[in-house]
Design an enzyme around this catalytic site. Structure first.
Site, PDB file in Angstrom:
ATOM      1  N   HIS A 220      65.370  70.832  13.278  1.00  0.00           N
ATOM      2  CA  HIS A 220      65.008  69.997  14.427  1.00  0.00           C
ATOM      3  C   HIS A 220      64.898  70.836  15.695  1.00  0.00           C
ATOM      4  CE1 HIS A 220      67.304  67.407  11.600  1.00  0.00           C
ATOM      5  NE2 HIS A 220      66.251  66.628  11.777  1.00  0.00           N
ATOM      6  N   ASP A 400      37.592  89.110  15.996  1.00  0.00           N
ATOM      7  CA  ASP A 400      38.589  89.552  15.021  1.00  0.00           C
ATOM      8  C   ASP A 400      39.356  90.801  15.451  1.00  0.00           C
ATOM      9  OD1 ASP A 400      36.377  91.113  14.811  1.00  0.00           O
ATOM     10  OD2 ASP A 400      36.181  91.004  12.643  1.00  0.00           O
TER      11      ASP A 400
END
Length: 596
Positions: A220, A400
């Site tokens: 969490h 890229d």
């Protein structure tokens, strides 16, 4: 606040469940509740039903584990929040009224989950329903767990599987509960993260510096037990497993040499599949080196924490009975459908194919000296290695940013090749051999294009040693790189390889670029035009080569102002391409190194 692709913040948990159910014909929503049930509830009559759940944001948990052979249903809360007592009770009633022979709740050890599932259990028992609850706490993070105990994290899915297989086989509620409790005691999990996570509409729960990683955090976004500097994947995995199996820790898992385990390598949400594979391989090697047998390995996203870039490792000690339950068939969509068998880093490799012997090439004329060839190639390789970061930076505008890495890889491969044997002095053999090296080692589109160029140029040089031959070779190489085939002509490979008719989808164009398309071809074409002067009687080869280098450098700089017409850059808006093309710059640099 981090961006999230949701329709509304308040409805994201409901929308996610609706999407899962819409795409899976084996699932149904329970009207009025955030509950997912098996579509074939009638099949559980006389069998034990299994219910689990928890907060949303851990997908594919929990709805991904609903199906024959695993869970009967799950109850979902809002983001990272326990589900309500009312919805849990509604799920219990739904499966009880379907004729279940007892119900087992499988709950992760968090206070909210324990309270809500526990209260629903008490109310269901008051109605006469036979309900039990198993609380899973598999977290190995804390050396001295507090009053709340160990947290329930990814190992919970293994309890879903063990209990689900037993229930499907017709075991009683007592048997299923007993085996689930026993299995939960022989497993442990530990998480590691490179980033925090956030729920839609909220800021991250904590921050990590660029050079930090967090060990032992929860699902969490709760902070872990240790913040440490970034480690390579193998060292990080070694640290995790050492922490999990440390006998001085009260929450350790006792795994020794000779033990058999199931390994779960779980993506916490934002780790790339590439990184996950690296972690998985490191975990297998580390365990095997300690004499631990990995009876089964599962790698994927099983219980996530939204977009957290992290991983958790789960180990469960198994015997033949537990392994049989893990291997039992299930229809749950998030359970991996993989071949049952052990994991090992020592798997025998398939032998490499034997290359057919090459025909010896008869070379006439005078070639270059081997020493001179080596000097030139070393200069070319050194130039490309020195330019790696510059080429990467130029290439980032096209998306890229790997041009420097690719050319450096080729340079290293050529250096290794020269260390293994003297390069041939005959020009045709030299270019042909270099083509083999770059095609085998360079990768990317550049590797193929260089390979096409060198192969065609080498073929053009066979049996020739005159200066004009180099101009012809340059033209042949460029023509091979840009050769295209009209649609009504049978496709031909520039290397002479026949294209089978059963593959009509093979592209009719290899490189497909033309001068002016902002590619490496611009520099090559400019240099090739300058080399035509070699065909003139009395031309000075060195002067012509110097002019060719200057033309290539000017053409490379000119790509700064061109609109990309081919390659990956053609997908990028021209206003973002503010630098010269990296491939064109690399070609000019290679030609310059040859001239030095």
């Amino acid at each position: 606040i981090p961006k999230k692709l949701v329709t509304t913040v308040s409805g994201c948990a409901d929308d996610a469940l609706a999407g899962v159910v819409a795409c899976n014909p084996g699932l149904r929503l329970l009207q009025g509740h955030r509950v997912v049930l098996r579509d074939d509830l009638q099949a559980i009559r006389g069998r034990v039903a299994l219910l689990s759940g928890g907060g949303s944001g851990h997908e594919p948990a929990h709805a991904g584990y609903v199906g024959k052979g695993m869970l009967t249903g799950v109850v979902a809360g809002t983001m990272f929040a326990s589900p309500s007592v009312g919805s849990i009770l509604a799920a219990i009633r739904a499966v009880a009224q379907a004729g279940a022979a007892g119900i087992l709740l499988i709950v992760k050890n968090y206070t909210g989950d324990r309270l809500n599932f526990g209260m629903a259990l008490e109310r269901a028992r008051a109605e006469g329903t036979d309900v039990r609850m198993v609380v899973v706490g598999d977290d190995c993070a804390f050396t001295k767990p507090g009053k709340a105990g160990r947290r329930g994290i990814c190992g919970t899915i293994l309890i879903h599987k063990v209990a689900g297989a037993l229930a499907e086989a017709g075991a009683s509620l007592d048997e299923v509960e007993k085996k689930a409790v026993a299995a939960a005691k022989v497993m442990g999990t530990l998480g590691l993260s490179l980033s925090p996570c956030s729920i839609p509409g909220s800021k991250p729960s904590f921050q990590l510096a660029e050079d930090e990683m967090e060990l032992g955090l929860g699902i969490h976004g709760e902070a872990g037990v240790r913040r440490m500097k970034m480690l390579p994947a193998d060292k990080a995995v070694e640290t995790m497993l050492k922490h999990m199996m440390d006998p001085s820790s009260a929450s350790h898992l006792s795994v020794t040499s000779g033990s058999s385990v199931v390994l779960v390598v779980n993506n916490l949400g934002g780790l790339s599949c590439l990184e996950l594979g690296i972690v998985a391989g490191a975990a297998v090697r580390c365990l095997e080196n300690q004499g631990i047998r990995i009876a089964r390995a599962m790698v994927g996203s099983f219980m996530t924490a939204m977009e957290m870039a992290g991983v958790s490792l789960t180990l469960m000690l198994v015997d033949e009975e537990l392994l049989r339950l893990i291997d039992a068939k299930t229809m749950a969509m998030a359970w991996p459908n993989i071949l049952a068998g052990p994991a090992t880093a020592r798997r025998e490799e398939v032998p490499a194919p034997i290359e057919p012997p090459r025909k010896p090439e008869d070379e006439t004329g005078t070639g270059l000296s081997t020493a001179r060839v080596e000097r030139v190639l070393q200069r070319v390789c050194s130039t490309l290695l020195d330019m790696k970061e510059k080429l990467n930076e130029l290439d980032r505008g096209a998306g890229d940013g790997d041009c420097g890495h690719t050319h450096a890889q080729a340079a290293q491969a050529i250096q290794e090749w020269m260390r293994s044997r003297p390069p041939p002095a005959a020009p045709a053999q030299l270019l042909s051999s270099l083509a083999d090296v770059v095609l085998a080692q360079m990768g990317g589109s550049s590797g193929v294009l260089y390979g096409l160029f060198l192969t065609a140029a080498g073929q053009s040089l066979r049996g020739r040693s005159d200066s004009a031959a180099w101009a012809d070779a340059m033209d042949a190489g460029i023509e091979a790189m840009q050769r295209s085939v009209p649609g009504d002509v049978e496709p031909q490979c520039p290397l002479g390889i026949p294209v089978p008719p059963e593959f009509p989808c093979i592209p009719h164009r290899y490189g497909g670029a033309a001068p002016g398309d902002r590619t490496m071809l611009d520099s090559l074409f400019a240099a090739g035009q300058a080399l035509h002067s070699l065909r003139s009687p009395g031309a000075d080869p060195l002067q012509v080569l110097a002019a060719a280098v200057q033309s290539a450098e000017a053409a490379a700089e000119a790509t700064r102002h061109m609109e990309a017409g081919a390659g990956r850059a053609s997908y990028v808006h021209s206003s973002r391409l503010e630098q010269p093309d990296a491939g064109a710059v690399a070609v000019a640099a290679v030609l310059g190194a040859v001239l030095q």
